[in-house]
Design an enzyme around this catalytic site. Structure first.
Site, mmCIF file in Angstrom:
data_model
loop_
_atom_site.group_PDB
_atom_site.id
_atom_site.type_symbol
_atom_site.label_atom_id
_atom_site.label_comp_id
_atom_site.label_asym_id
_atom_site.label_seq_id
_atom_site.Cartn_x
_atom_site.Cartn_y
_atom_site.Cartn_z
ATOM 1 N NE ARG A 124 31.109 43.256 -21.743
ATOM 2 C CZ ARG A 124 31.784 42.033 -22.346
ATOM 3 N NH1 ARG A 124 30.945 40.831 -22.009
ATOM 4 N NH2 ARG A 124 32.678 41.903 -23.297
ATOM 5 C CG HIS A 149 36.638 39.359 -17.683
ATOM 6 N ND1 HIS A 149 35.817 38.841 -17.344
ATOM 7 C CD2 HIS A 149 37.070 39.099 -18.883
ATOM 8 C CE1 HIS A 149 35.153 38.032 -18.355
ATOM 9 N NE2 HIS A 149 35.875 38.126 -19.376
ATOM 10 C CG HIS A 223 38.844 34.218 -19.732
ATOM 11 N ND1 HIS A 223 39.021 33.900 -21.020
ATOM 12 C CD2 HIS A 223 37.915 35.171 -19.520
ATOM 13 C CE1 HIS A 223 38.049 34.784 -21.698
ATOM 14 N NE2 HIS A 223 37.269 35.675 -20.751
ATOM 15 C CG ASP A 295 30.650 37.341 -25.593
ATOM 16 O OD1 ASP A 295 30.753 36.713 -24.329
ATOM 17 O OD2 ASP A 295 31.422 38.183 -25.827
ATOM 18 C CD GLU A 360 34.537 33.332 -19.530
ATOM 19 O OE1 GLU A 360 34.643 34.386 -18.887
ATOM 20 O OE2 GLU A 360 34.375 33.491 -20.808
#
Ligand code: BGC
Length: 395
Positions: A124, A149, A223, A295, A360
């Site tokens: 982000r 993304h 991803h 996350d 990632e």
């Protein structure tokens, strides 16, 4: 399961015969490219077949990278998406270990970035804006008020030029894309090259490179959602994770890093010793609540050590092991918290919450707005370079 093992065994033995008789070398196009029929049992070559047609009429092609032990990785030129990765478990059963779809349509219709290349910016950027040299840039906002993304049409949704070839390191697919000046709001024409290579040792090596003609920001990543069990109906909470990271980046309600660098010690974010992903995924912890699980971006140890091992995931029931190497300073560990059982799984069923995890490798989220974070700026005359390797083995 038996079926697939059998098929793989036939492939390997047929290829051995072919190798003796005629040689398996040299990239070649499968005769049945349009039909999508099972390809020639040519494990050394790179298979190529149609994966469908985009609404504008362009064809999407699936390339299969194989090694002689029967491992196979499917990649499509749409988004450089890894659609499948077939790998043996400790008993030699070959199964697919990455989430994806059986055909093109679901990839066009709300794919949560399954297997995709992410750019220009992984994760982000707060408020969908940043400044460079005093010039403000407004990006596409596709995640509430934020940019995620690469925007509405990031690198995961564009058709890349694909060039299969064989190298000393294995079967290689070179993907290139020119992102035009202003795309999704970013400055500069950006020429991007991503090189996927599958080695004989079960390593997928990924080299990302880019050049620009104006100052810009770049943060590329991959991803893939892994489920080492080979059974997409099983949650990934029984996988054991080790992360070489003593700190992570806490986030706000929009999952933007607050700027604080927080030690993992004594928190559910501590994976410095092997721990099941599920052990503390629902712990009573404000950061866990914000992410709905994990996350977050972990700050990888040894930022000056260059290319190094940063993560290991094992799945004890199948004996599969995934090791991750990178030269990046961070990794976003995401446990598929937003999967909600609505997307169709390969081979039937749907993808439930936490049926896959992502690692990632990347620079930190929102770096263009956070001066204390390592820079993601790319200037004309420089080459962006990022290197990551996913190594899949068994006990
Ligand atoms: C992000 C998640 C997001 C997911 C799919 C991850 O990289 O951190 O917040 O939901 O990608 O978009």
């Amino acid at each position: 399961m038996m079926d697939r093992t059998f098929k793989q065994a036939i492939r390997i033995s047929l290829c051995s015969l072919l190798l003796l008789a005629a040689g398996c070398g040299g990239p070649k196009k499968d005769a049945d490219a349009a039909g999508g029929i099972e390809q020639a049992p040519d494990t050394m070559a790179i298979g190529q077949q149609s994966f469908g047609t985009l609404p504008d009429g362009r064809e999407v092609t699936r390339y299969s990278l194989r090694n002689t032990s029967g491992m196979e990785i499917g990649v499509i030129n749409l988004g450089g998406i890894i659609t499948d990765w077939t790998a043996p478990d400790a008993s030699g059963n070959y199964e697919d270990i990455v989430l994806g779809f059986d055909n093109l349509e679901p990839y066009l219709d709300g794919n949560p970035y399954f297997g995709a290349l992410i750019g220009r910016y992984g994760n982000r950027i707060a408020g969908g804006s940043f400044s460079l040299d005093g010039q403000a840039y407004t990006l596409a906002k596709n995640n509430g008020e934020n940019h995620l993304h690469g925007g509405v049409k990031g690198f995961d949704k564009v058709l890349w030029q694909a060039e299969p070839r064989q190298s000393d390191a294995g079967n290689t697919l070179e993907l290139t894309y020119r992102s035009p000046d202003g795309e999704e709001g970013y400055p500069g024409n950006l020429d991007v090259k991503v090189t996927y290579t599958l080695s004989e040792a079960g390593e997928l090596d990924i080299l990302y490179e880019a050049k620009t003609d104006k100052p810009t920001v770049v943060n590329l990543t991959q991803h893939s959602y892994f489920n080492l069990s080979g059974d997409f109906s099983r949650p990934i909470t029984d996988h054991m994770l080790t992360l070489q990271a003593d700190a992570y980046l806490p986030v706000d309600a929009g999952l933007i890093p607050t700027g604080e660098i927080r030690p993992v010690a004594g928190t559910p974010f501590d994976f410095t010793q092997p721990k099941t992903i599920g052990a503390e995924i629902d712990a009573d912890n404000p950061q866990i609540s914000l992410g709905g699980g994990y996350d977050h971006c972990w700050i990888l140890n040894g930022p000056d050590a260059g290319f190094r091992k940063v993560a290991t995931v094992t799945h004890p029931p199948s004996g599969r092991r995934l090791e991750v190497f990178t030269d990046e300073p961070g990794v976003q560990f995401y446990t598929g918290n937003f999967l909600d059982g609505t997307l169709p799984a390969k081979g039937g069923g749907t993808y439930a919450r936490r049926s896959g995890f992502c690692l990632e490798t990347q620079h930190y989220p929102d770096s263009p707005n956070q001066e204390a974070f390592p820079s993601v700026r790319l200037d004309p005359g420089e080459t962006y370079s990022s290197h990551t390797k996913f190594k899949l083995t068994t006990n």
